[in-house]
Design an enzyme around this catalytic site. Structure first.
Site, mmCIF file in Angstrom:
data_model
loop_
_atom_site.group_PDB
_atom_site.id
_atom_site.type_symbol
_atom_site.label_atom_id
_atom_site.label_comp_id
_atom_site.label_asym_id
_atom_site.label_seq_id
_atom_site.Cartn_x
_atom_site.Cartn_y
_atom_site.Cartn_z
ATOM 1 N N ARG A 1 0.782 -1.334 0.063
ATOM 2 C CA ARG A 1 0.007 0.043 -0.164
ATOM 3 C C ARG A 1 0.841 1.230 0.004
ATOM 4 N NH1 ARG A 1 -3.088 -3.394 3.468
ATOM 5 N NH2 ARG A 1 -2.372 -2.284 5.535
ATOM 6 N N GLU B 1 -19.535 15.101 1.788
ATOM 7 C CA GLU B 1 -19.891 14.176 0.628
ATOM 8 C C GLU B 1 -20.933 13.295 0.721
ATOM 9 O OE1 GLU B 1 -16.568 11.280 -0.143
ATOM 10 O OE2 GLU B 1 -17.821 10.650 -1.870
ATOM 11 N N LYS C 1 -18.862 17.403 -2.139
ATOM 12 C CA LYS C 1 -18.652 16.427 -3.083
ATOM 13 C C LYS C 1 -19.707 15.536 -3.147
ATOM 14 C CE LYS C 1 -15.064 12.525 -3.401
ATOM 15 N NZ LYS C 1 -13.676 12.336 -3.356
HETATM 16 P P1 13P Z 1 -14.499 7.722 -6.718
HETATM 17 O O1 13P Z 1 -14.165 8.772 -7.254
HETATM 18 O O2 13P Z 1 -13.833 6.413 -6.926
HETATM 19 O O3 13P Z 1 -16.022 7.549 -6.185
HETATM 20 O O4 13P Z 1 -14.213 7.831 -5.122
HETATM 21 C C1 13P Z 1 -14.115 8.923 -4.567
HETATM 22 C C2 13P Z 1 -14.082 9.207 -3.287
HETATM 23 O O5 13P Z 1 -13.340 9.666 -2.589
HETATM 24 C C3 13P Z 1 -15.280 8.328 -2.455
HETATM 25 O O6 13P Z 1 -15.374 8.840 -1.140
#
Ligand code: 13P
Length: 340
Positions: free
Chosen positions: A46, A177, A219
């Protein structure tokens, strides 16, 4: 709360032509990505993978900030410095995922509630000392039979708002988000309705909890058809309905919107963003905070081999450049073929 400082950080993250690299996959999620390339997900693999991403030459031309996971913010690069210092030297802001994951919502078992408010203040103090300037908390909303429930939307909005208020009090910018998943056979209008409701409830709660809207980034998902829907909306419709949903439901004080890619193909995620940035007089910047849509070509070029590092970095650089062009409305599909 230092509003001026928060506003400066938030605006810088969405300054044209840049966006955010989401590299904050939890150990479980990065494990799934490594499974796809038959690579063991151990701490060193990782670290190596994140090192190759962050060491990509000139990444700072297109990337304003990187979101890290708890393990990663404490790790070092092969270049004799910490990841935090490596990014800071490139003037890339350090972000950190601070939620503790989406867990089953008791009483509505097909839905999720994101946890992590317990102990959040002390975790933020620690991340602040480590050099983080912004944070992320992801709530998950699922579309299905009789869901999402009002309970799921309200509880997640309350938690997201509490998170944002706490983070701002420490001088860090919260990325808020609320992800409406694209899983399912629903059509784009259903996604529009659910996303609109989620954003309405969310902004009511953010205001109730006195979150400073000039010091957050939103987001969201784009407004798109479910991935099993038979009649997929075309990119122009996606762009139009997403812009409508955001201008109708997001207060103009919010400096920027940074989309998640959510399982869209790399090219579609870029095309959608590009089409949206062709609209005039948008009240906020529209940019990206992609995980998969930036990293997918890189990880599948790398395959865990040192000899492929340059190839993987070129792939990340290219997707970053194309998405950067999309923040200006200057992307087109023919650029996918040329190596730029
Ligand atoms: P994705 O663009 O793969 O959806 O991931 C964005 C992200 O940070 C999800 O929490």
């Amino acid at each position: 709360m230092d509003k001026e400082k928060l506003n400066i950080i938030a605006k810088k993250l969405v300054e044209e032509p840049k966006g955010i690299l989401a590299a904050d996959e939890s150990t479980g999620t990065i494990g799934k990505r490594f499974d796809q390339i038959n690579l063991e997900s151990n701490i060193e693999n990782r670290r190596k993978y994140r090192d190759l991403l962050f060491s990509t030459a000139q990444l700072e031309k297109y990337i304003s900030g990187v979101i890290l996971f708890d393990e990663t913010i404490r790790q070092d690069s092969d270049q004799n410095t910490s990841f935090v210092n490596l990014l800071k030297k490139k003037k890339i802001a350090v972000g950190i995922k601070v939620d503790l994951g989406a867990k089953t919502l008791i009483g509505s078992e097909k839905e999720k509630i994101t946890e992590g408010l317990d102990g959040l203040s002390s975790r933020i103090e620690n991340y602040n000392e480590l050099g983080a300037e912004f944070t992320k908390w992801r709530a998950v909303i699922t579309i299905g039979d009789n869901i999402p429930s009002k309970k799921c939307i309200y509880l997640n909005s309350i938690y997201l708002s509490s998170y944002a208020r706490i983070v701002q009090s420490y001088g860090l910018v919260p990325i808020v988000e609320p992800e409406v998943l694209m899983d399912g056979n629903h059509d784009i209008n259903k996604c529009l309705d659910v996303t609109s409701e989620v954003l309405q409830v969310l902004f009511q709660e953010l205001k109730k909890q006195d979150v400073y809207l000039g010091g957050i980034l939103l987001k969201p998902n784009m407004v798109i058809s479910g991935n099993e829907c038979e009649s997929q909306a075309d990119p122009e419709t996606v762009a139009e309905l997403t812009v409508k949903c955001l201008t109708d439901n997001v207060p103009s004080e919010v400096p920027g919107i940074v989309f998640l890619s959510g399982g869209q193909s790399n090219e579609l995620a870029t095309e959608h963003l590009n089409l949206m940035n062709k609209f005039n007089n948008l009240p906020f910047k529209l940019s990206f905070s992609y995980g998969r849509a930036l990293q997918h070509p890189a990880i599948s070029s790398w395959l865990g081999k040192d000899s492929n590092i340059k190839l993987a970095q070129d792939a990340l650089y290219k997707r970053s450049e194309l998405n950067s062009l999309a923040t200006l409305g200057k992307y087109n599909l023919s650029l996918e073929e040329n190596s730029i």
